[in-house]
Scaffold this motif. Structure first.
Motif, PDB file in Angstrom:
ATOM      1  N   ALA A  64      -0.437   4.061  -6.164  1.00  0.00           N
ATOM      2  CA  ALA A  64      -0.363   4.157  -4.697  1.00  0.00           C
ATOM      3  C   ALA A  64      -0.575   2.776  -4.076  1.00  0.00           C
ATOM      4  O   ALA A  64       0.142   2.380  -3.149  1.00  0.00           O
ATOM      5  CB  ALA A  64      -1.397   5.158  -4.172  1.00  0.00           C
ATOM      6  N   LEU A  65      -1.522   2.034  -4.602  1.00  0.00           N
ATOM      7  CA  LEU A  65      -1.766   0.683  -4.067  1.00  0.00           C
ATOM      8  C   LEU A  65      -0.573  -0.230  -4.330  1.00  0.00           C
ATOM      9  O   LEU A  65      -0.228  -1.071  -3.500  1.00  0.00           O
ATOM     10  CB  LEU A  65      -3.017   0.071  -4.693  1.00  0.00           C
ATOM     11  N   SER A  66       0.078  -0.032  -5.483  1.00  0.00           N
ATOM     12  CA  SER A  66       1.237  -0.886  -5.794  1.00  0.00           C
ATOM     13  C   SER A  66       2.349  -0.641  -4.770  1.00  0.00           C
ATOM     14  O   SER A  66       3.084  -1.563  -4.418  1.00  0.00           O
ATOM     15  CB  SER A  66       1.728  -0.648  -7.223  1.00  0.00           C
ATOM     16  N   LEU A  67       2.461   0.582  -4.267  1.00  0.00           N
ATOM     17  CA  LEU A  67       3.487   0.870  -3.248  1.00  0.00           C
ATOM     18  C   LEU A  67       3.215   0.093  -1.962  1.00  0.00           C
ATOM     19  O   LEU A  67       4.150  -0.340  -1.283  1.00  0.00           O
ATOM     20  CB  LEU A  67       3.537   2.372  -2.950  1.00  0.00           C
ATOM     21  N   THR A  68       1.946  -0.093  -1.637  1.00  0.00           N
ATOM     22  CA  THR A  68       1.628  -0.851  -0.416  1.00  0.00           C
ATOM     23  C   THR A  68       2.066  -2.308  -0.558  1.00  0.00           C
ATOM     24  O   THR A  68       2.415  -2.950   0.428  1.00  0.00           O
ATOM     25  CB  THR A  68       0.121  -0.803  -0.055  1.00  0.00           C
ATOM     26  N   ASP A  74       6.273  -1.173   5.866  1.00  0.00           N
ATOM     27  CA  ASP A  74       6.280   0.259   6.179  1.00  0.00           C
ATOM     28  C   ASP A  74       4.834   0.679   6.471  1.00  0.00           C
ATOM     29  O   ASP A  74       4.078   1.054   5.573  1.00  0.00           O
ATOM     30  CB  ASP A  74       6.863   1.024   4.981  1.00  0.00           C
ATOM     31  N   VAL A  75       4.487   0.590   7.750  1.00  0.00           N
ATOM     32  CA  VAL A  75       3.082   0.781   8.133  1.00  0.00           C
ATOM     33  C   VAL A  75       2.583   2.177   7.765  1.00  0.00           C
ATOM     34  O   VAL A  75       1.461   2.344   7.270  1.00  0.00           O
ATOM     35  CB  VAL A  75       2.918   0.532   9.660  1.00  0.00           C
ATOM     36  N   GLU A  76       3.432   3.168   7.973  1.00  0.00           N
ATOM     37  CA  GLU A  76       2.983   4.534   7.665  1.00  0.00           C
ATOM     38  C   GLU A  76       2.721   4.681   6.165  1.00  0.00           C
ATOM     39  O   GLU A  76       1.708   5.240   5.746  1.00  0.00           O
ATOM     40  CB  GLU A  76       4.011   5.574   8.123  1.00  0.00           C
ATOM     41  N   LEU A  77       3.645   4.150   5.375  1.00  0.00           N
ATOM     42  CA  LEU A  77       3.460   4.236   3.917  1.00  0.00           C
ATOM     43  C   LEU A  77       2.190   3.494   3.503  1.00  0.00           C
ATOM     44  O   LEU A  77       1.395   4.010   2.710  1.00  0.00           O
ATOM     45  CB  LEU A  77       4.677   3.674   3.195  1.00  0.00           C
ATOM     46  N   VAL A  78       1.989   2.300   4.041  1.00  0.00           N
ATOM     47  CA  VAL A  78       0.806   1.507   3.668  1.00  0.00           C
ATOM     48  C   VAL A  78      -0.474   2.293   3.990  1.00  0.00           C
ATOM     49  O   VAL A  78      -1.375   2.406   3.154  1.00  0.00           O
ATOM     50  CB  VAL A  78       0.821   0.133   4.387  1.00  0.00           C
ATOM     51  N   GLU A  79      -0.528   2.872   5.185  1.00  0.00           N
ATOM     52  CA  GLU A  79      -1.742   3.598   5.576  1.00  0.00           C
ATOM     53  C   GLU A  79      -1.968   4.822   4.707  1.00  0.00           C
ATOM     54  O   GLU A  79      -3.071   5.088   4.235  1.00  0.00           O
ATOM     55  CB  GLU A  79      -1.656   4.014   7.047  1.00  0.00           C
ATOM     56  N   ARG A  80      -0.903   5.568   4.499  1.00  0.00           N
ATOM     57  CA  ARG A  80      -1.064   6.821   3.744  1.00  0.00           C
ATOM     58  C   ARG A  80      -1.324   6.562   2.267  1.00  0.00           C
ATOM     59  O   ARG A  80      -2.132   7.241   1.635  1.00  0.00           O
ATOM     60  CB  ARG A  80       0.138   7.731   3.945  1.00  0.00           C
ATOM     61  N   ALA A  82      -2.702   3.886   1.001  1.00  0.00           N
ATOM     62  CA  ALA A  82      -4.051   3.321   0.850  1.00  0.00           C
ATOM     63  C   ALA A  82      -5.104   4.431   0.935  1.00  0.00           C
ATOM     64  O   ALA A  82      -6.068   4.449   0.161  1.00  0.00           O
ATOM     65  CB  ALA A  82      -4.297   2.258   1.915  1.00  0.00           C
ATOM     66  N   ALA A  83      -4.888   5.372   1.856  1.00  0.00           N
ATOM     67  CA  ALA A  83      -5.833   6.497   1.984  1.00  0.00           C
ATOM     68  C   ALA A  83      -5.799   7.341   0.716  1.00  0.00           C
ATOM     69  O   ALA A  83      -6.837   7.799   0.214  1.00  0.00           O
ATOM     70  CB  ALA A  83      -5.488   7.331   3.213  1.00  0.00           C
ATOM     71  N   VAL A  89      -9.583   7.295  -6.073  1.00  0.00           N
ATOM     72  CA  VAL A  89     -10.743   6.587  -6.631  1.00  0.00           C
ATOM     73  C   VAL A  89     -11.974   7.506  -6.594  1.00  0.00           C
ATOM     74  O   VAL A  89     -12.768   7.530  -7.539  1.00  0.00           O
ATOM     75  CB  VAL A  89     -11.001   5.246  -5.893  1.00  0.00           C
ATOM     76  N   GLN A  90     -12.092   8.287  -5.533  1.00  0.00           N
ATOM     77  CA  GLN A  90     -13.194   9.253  -5.480  1.00  0.00           C
ATOM     78  C   GLN A  90     -13.062  10.281  -6.606  1.00  0.00           C
ATOM     79  O   GLN A  90     -14.053  10.658  -7.243  1.00  0.00           O
ATOM     80  CB  GLN A  90     -13.236   9.970  -4.117  1.00  0.00           C
ATOM     81  N   HIS A  91     -11.836  10.745  -6.844  1.00  0.00           N
ATOM     82  CA  HIS A  91     -11.625  11.694  -7.946  1.00  0.00           C
ATOM     83  C   HIS A  91     -12.019  11.039  -9.276  1.00  0.00           C
ATOM     84  O   HIS A  91     -12.688  11.647 -10.113  1.00  0.00           O
ATOM     85  CB  HIS A  91     -10.150  12.119  -8.024  1.00  0.00           C
ATOM     86  N   PHE A  92     -11.569   9.803  -9.443  1.00  0.00           N
ATOM     87  CA  PHE A  92     -11.896   9.053 -10.664  1.00  0.00           C
ATOM     88  C   PHE A  92     -13.414   8.983 -10.846  1.00  0.00           C
ATOM     89  O   PHE A  92     -13.937   9.254 -11.928  1.00  0.00           O
ATOM     90  CB  PHE A  92     -11.281   7.646 -10.561  1.00  0.00           C
TER      91      PHE A  92
END
Ligand code: FE2
Ligand code: FE2
Length: 218
Positions: A64-68, A74-80, A82-83, A89-92
């Protein structure tokens, strides 16, 4: 089975999460159901399942971070994305905590033939399809993970792991929808559905040969 593009606005009230396997499966874009025998194997070999599961959560956060980095405009993609990475990471961390408490080893990177096979479907250097494919790859990863967690939840006899799976299944279900929705911004709904159908069929072909190893996608 028709899967219209999910249209959930953040404020829209979601229907209650399905928990029954058949109901969850019907809500996912998958064409092949994992046999119950896989869940019995994973439940019997929990140290391996959880070690692999931790890596899956870590890898999807990295993806997901690599997509940012690939689509910084793509602001929407970056925000989503990253979230989503933060959530993964919490799951990890939750899986790592369980492993540590039990004295079970954490794995490093390992082969995931299912994910490798899927990743090979991403067409390179041909936008918007490369971006669409990258997002549909994410959608399939999340959908199959949700399905496997729900399958395992049916047979698991370990309250702590059952709690983990019950929490993560619905999260991964939200995630496939999010990836699919992001892909839907790049093309018309019919072209997207046609492209996704190819992903669904290819994924099912890969999955049909699996279900014999206690890993999340094995
Ligand atoms: Fe996750
Ligand atoms: Fe996820």
């Amino acid at each position: 089975m028709i899967h219209p593009m999910p249209r959930h606005s953040p404020s829209a009230k979601r229907p209650p999460e399905p928990t029954d396997f058949a109901e969850v499966f019907a809500s996912l874009p998958l064409l092949h159901a994992t046999p119950r025998s896989w869940a019995e194997l994973a439940a019997a070999r929990l140290p391996e399942f959880l070690a692999d599961h931790a890596v899956c959560e870590q890898q999807v956060a990295v993806y997901a971070l690599s997509l940012t980095g690939l689509y910084p405009d793509d602001v929407e993609l970056v925000e989503r994305a990253a979230a989503l990475a933060a959530e993964e990471v919490q799951h990890f961390r939750r899986v790592v905590t369980i492993l540590r408490r039990r004295g079970w080893p954490l794995w490093g990177r390992r082969k995931n033939p299912w994910a490798q096979g899927l990743r090979a479907l991403i067409v390179n250097g041909r936008e918007p399809w490369t971006k669409v494919d990258r997002l549909l790859f994410g959608a399939m990863i999340e959908a199959r993970s949700c399905e496997r967690f729900t399958r395992l939840l049916e047979v698991i006899d370990d309250p702590e792991v059952a709690r983990l799976l019950a929490d993560l299944g619905p999260a991964e279900r939200r995630h496939w929808e999010m990836f699919y929705r992001l892909a839907g911004r790049e093309t018309g709904p019919e072209e997207l559905a046609a492209r996704f159908q190819r992903w669904r069929e290819a994924e099912a072909d890969l999955a049909r040969g699996l279900g014999t190893s206690p890993t999340v996608h094995g």
